[in-house]
Scaffold this motif. Structure first.
Motif, PDB file in Angstrom:
ATOM      1  N   GLU A  27       8.844  75.811  85.064  1.00  0.00           N
ATOM      2  CA  GLU A  27       7.744  76.579  85.150  1.00  0.00           C
ATOM      3  C   GLU A  27       6.676  75.881  86.209  1.00  0.00           C
ATOM      4  OE1 GLU A  27       6.226  75.923  80.988  1.00  0.00           O
ATOM      5  OE2 GLU A  27       8.045  76.745  80.291  1.00  0.00           O
ATOM      6  N   GLY A  28       6.069  76.768  86.910  1.00  0.00           N
ATOM      7  CA  GLY A  28       4.904  76.113  87.915  1.00  0.00           C
ATOM      8  C   GLY A  28       5.535  76.117  89.292  1.00  0.00           C
ATOM      9  N   VAL A  29       6.439  77.144  89.547  1.00  0.00           N
ATOM     10  CA  VAL A  29       7.038  77.094  90.959  1.00  0.00           C
ATOM     11  C   VAL A  29       5.918  77.465  91.677  1.00  0.00           C
ATOM     12  CG1 VAL A  29       8.824  77.962  92.338  1.00  0.00           C
ATOM     13  CG2 VAL A  29       9.356  77.153  90.244  1.00  0.00           C
ATOM     14  N   LYS A  30       5.460  78.543  91.454  1.00  0.00           N
ATOM     15  CA  LYS A  30       4.129  79.248  92.172  1.00  0.00           C
ATOM     16  C   LYS A  30       3.004  78.439  92.315  1.00  0.00           C
ATOM     17  CE  LYS A  30       5.101  84.267  91.248  1.00  0.00           C
ATOM     18  NZ  LYS A  30       4.517  85.419  90.776  1.00  0.00           N
ATOM     19  N   LYS A  31       2.832  77.606  91.091  1.00  0.00           N
ATOM     20  CA  LYS A  31       1.677  76.496  91.318  1.00  0.00           C
ATOM     21  C   LYS A  31       1.830  75.514  92.307  1.00  0.00           C
ATOM     22  CE  LYS A  31      -1.565  74.101  88.629  1.00  0.00           C
ATOM     23  NZ  LYS A  31      -2.688  74.384  87.833  1.00  0.00           N
ATOM     24  N   LEU A  32       3.278  75.347  92.499  1.00  0.00           N
ATOM     25  CA  LEU A  32       3.624  74.014  93.365  1.00  0.00           C
ATOM     26  C   LEU A  32       3.229  74.439  94.705  1.00  0.00           C
ATOM     27  CD1 LEU A  32       5.267  71.214  93.243  1.00  0.00           C
ATOM     28  CD2 LEU A  32       7.221  72.799  94.054  1.00  0.00           C
ATOM     29  N   ARG A  33       3.647  75.854  94.883  1.00  0.00           N
ATOM     30  CA  ARG A  33       3.646  76.152  96.441  1.00  0.00           C
ATOM     31  C   ARG A  33       2.283  76.353  96.645  1.00  0.00           C
ATOM     32  NH1 ARG A  33       7.530  81.160  95.452  1.00  0.00           N
ATOM     33  NH2 ARG A  33       9.530  80.088  95.529  1.00  0.00           N
ATOM     34  N   GLY A  34       1.219  76.626  95.558  1.00  0.00           N
ATOM     35  CA  GLY A  34      -0.086  76.914  96.006  1.00  0.00           C
ATOM     36  C   GLY A  34      -0.792  75.655  96.215  1.00  0.00           C
ATOM     37  N   LEU A  35      -0.632  74.703  95.373  1.00  0.00           N
ATOM     38  CA  LEU A  35      -0.976  73.102  95.712  1.00  0.00           C
ATOM     39  C   LEU A  35      -0.794  72.705  97.006  1.00  0.00           C
ATOM     40  CD1 LEU A  35      -0.235  71.529  92.039  1.00  0.00           C
ATOM     41  CD2 LEU A  35      -2.608  71.801  93.442  1.00  0.00           C
ATOM     42  N   LYS A  36       0.590  72.836  97.456  1.00  0.00           N
ATOM     43  CA  LYS A  36       0.999  72.579  98.674  1.00  0.00           C
ATOM     44  C   LYS A  36       0.043  73.246  99.943  1.00  0.00           C
ATOM     45  CE  LYS A  36       5.688  71.978  99.691  1.00  0.00           C
ATOM     46  NZ  LYS A  36       6.902  72.370  99.336  1.00  0.00           N
ATOM     47  N   LYS A  37      -0.123  74.258  99.707  1.00  0.00           N
ATOM     48  CA  LYS A  37      -0.891  75.177 100.608  1.00  0.00           C
ATOM     49  C   LYS A  37      -2.418  74.718 100.650  1.00  0.00           C
ATOM     50  CE  LYS A  37       1.935  79.113 101.114  1.00  0.00           C
ATOM     51  NZ  LYS A  37       2.133  80.676 100.886  1.00  0.00           N
ATOM     52  N   ASP A  38      -2.905  74.423  99.388  1.00  0.00           N
ATOM     53  CA  ASP A  38      -4.117  73.877  99.245  1.00  0.00           C
ATOM     54  C   ASP A  38      -4.391  72.762  99.822  1.00  0.00           C
ATOM     55  OD1 ASP A  38      -5.085  76.127  97.803  1.00  0.00           O
ATOM     56  OD2 ASP A  38      -4.955  75.030  95.890  1.00  0.00           O
ATOM     57  N   ILE A  39      -3.477  71.656  99.757  1.00  0.00           N
ATOM     58  CA  ILE A  39      -3.408  70.228 100.455  1.00  0.00           C
ATOM     59  C   ILE A  39      -3.556  70.709 101.849  1.00  0.00           C
ATOM     60  CG2 ILE A  39      -2.265  68.320 101.095  1.00  0.00           C
ATOM     61  CD1 ILE A  39      -1.335  68.352  97.977  1.00  0.00           C
ATOM     62  N   ALA A  40      -2.714  71.494 102.455  1.00  0.00           N
ATOM     63  CA  ALA A  40      -2.776  71.829 103.839  1.00  0.00           C
ATOM     64  C   ALA A  40      -3.907  72.267 104.340  1.00  0.00           C
ATOM     65  CB  ALA A  40      -1.600  72.694 104.193  1.00  0.00           C
ATOM     66  N   ARG A  41      -4.527  73.159 103.622  1.00  0.00           N
ATOM     67  CA  ARG A  41      -5.838  73.786 103.941  1.00  0.00           C
ATOM     68  C   ARG A  41      -6.882  72.663 104.108  1.00  0.00           C
ATOM     69  NH1 ARG A  41      -4.717  77.914  99.962  1.00  0.00           N
ATOM     70  NH2 ARG A  41      -3.706  79.682 101.236  1.00  0.00           N
ATOM     71  N   ILE A  42      -6.940  71.774 103.241  1.00  0.00           N
ATOM     72  CA  ILE A  42      -7.913  70.550 103.158  1.00  0.00           C
ATOM     73  C   ILE A  42      -8.011  69.712 104.205  1.00  0.00           C
ATOM     74  CG2 ILE A  42      -8.631  68.647 101.664  1.00  0.00           C
ATOM     75  CD1 ILE A  42      -7.901  70.376  99.111  1.00  0.00           C
ATOM     76  N   GLN A  43      -6.490  69.471 104.610  1.00  0.00           N
ATOM     77  CA  GLN A  43      -6.193  68.404 105.745  1.00  0.00           C
ATOM     78  C   GLN A  43      -6.666  69.399 107.070  1.00  0.00           C
ATOM     79  OE1 GLN A  43      -2.135  67.576 105.211  1.00  0.00           O
ATOM     80  NE2 GLN A  43      -2.527  65.833 103.920  1.00  0.00           N
ATOM     81  N   THR A  44      -6.342  70.636 107.187  1.00  0.00           N
ATOM     82  CA  THR A  44      -6.681  71.190 108.304  1.00  0.00           C
ATOM     83  C   THR A  44      -8.058  71.336 108.561  1.00  0.00           C
ATOM     84  OG1 THR A  44      -4.836  72.652 108.062  1.00  0.00           O
ATOM     85  CG2 THR A  44      -6.562  73.535 109.597  1.00  0.00           C
TER      86      THR A  44
END
Length: 107
Positions: free
Chosen positions: A38-55
């Motif tokens: 469970e939470g595969v979509k959340k995993l992808r979303g978190l990775k993208k959020d971290i990338a956005r924050i770093q950007t």
């Protein structure tokens, strides 16, 4: 998390959000290793959020976001003067063993 929401955060809040997202990502990965799928979509979303924050953090570092583009003036730019080229004496050619032996064989 939306990009505009991230851009409105201060630097300290950005670091806190990144740490929070990284912690959640760690926990999700840990659960995935235990067999909970469970939470595969959340995993992808978190990775993208971290990338956005770093950007956004990097943009602020470089001063890119919100910077106005430079407009070219209508006045002609002054031409740069060419630097004088110094002529140097050519170095004498170094003869290789092969060239020497060919010369000796020709004689």
């Amino acid at each position: 998390m939306e990009l505009e929401k991230i851009r409105n955060l201060s630097d300290g809040e950005l670091k806190a959000e990144q740490a929070k997202a990284a912690e959640q990502l760690f926990r999700l990965r840990f659960q995935m290793k235990l067999g909970q799928n469970e939470g595969v979509k959340k995993l992808r979303g978190l990775k993208k959020d971290i990338a956005r924050i770093q950007t956004v953090a990097r943009e602020r570092e470089l001063g890119l976001y919100g910077a106005t583009p430079k407009t070219e003036s209508t006045e002609p730019k002054p031409k740069a003067k060419k630097a004088a080229v110094k002529k140097t004496a050519a170095k004498p050619a170094v003869k290789t063993k092969k060239a020497k032996s060919e010369k000796e064989a020709a004689e």
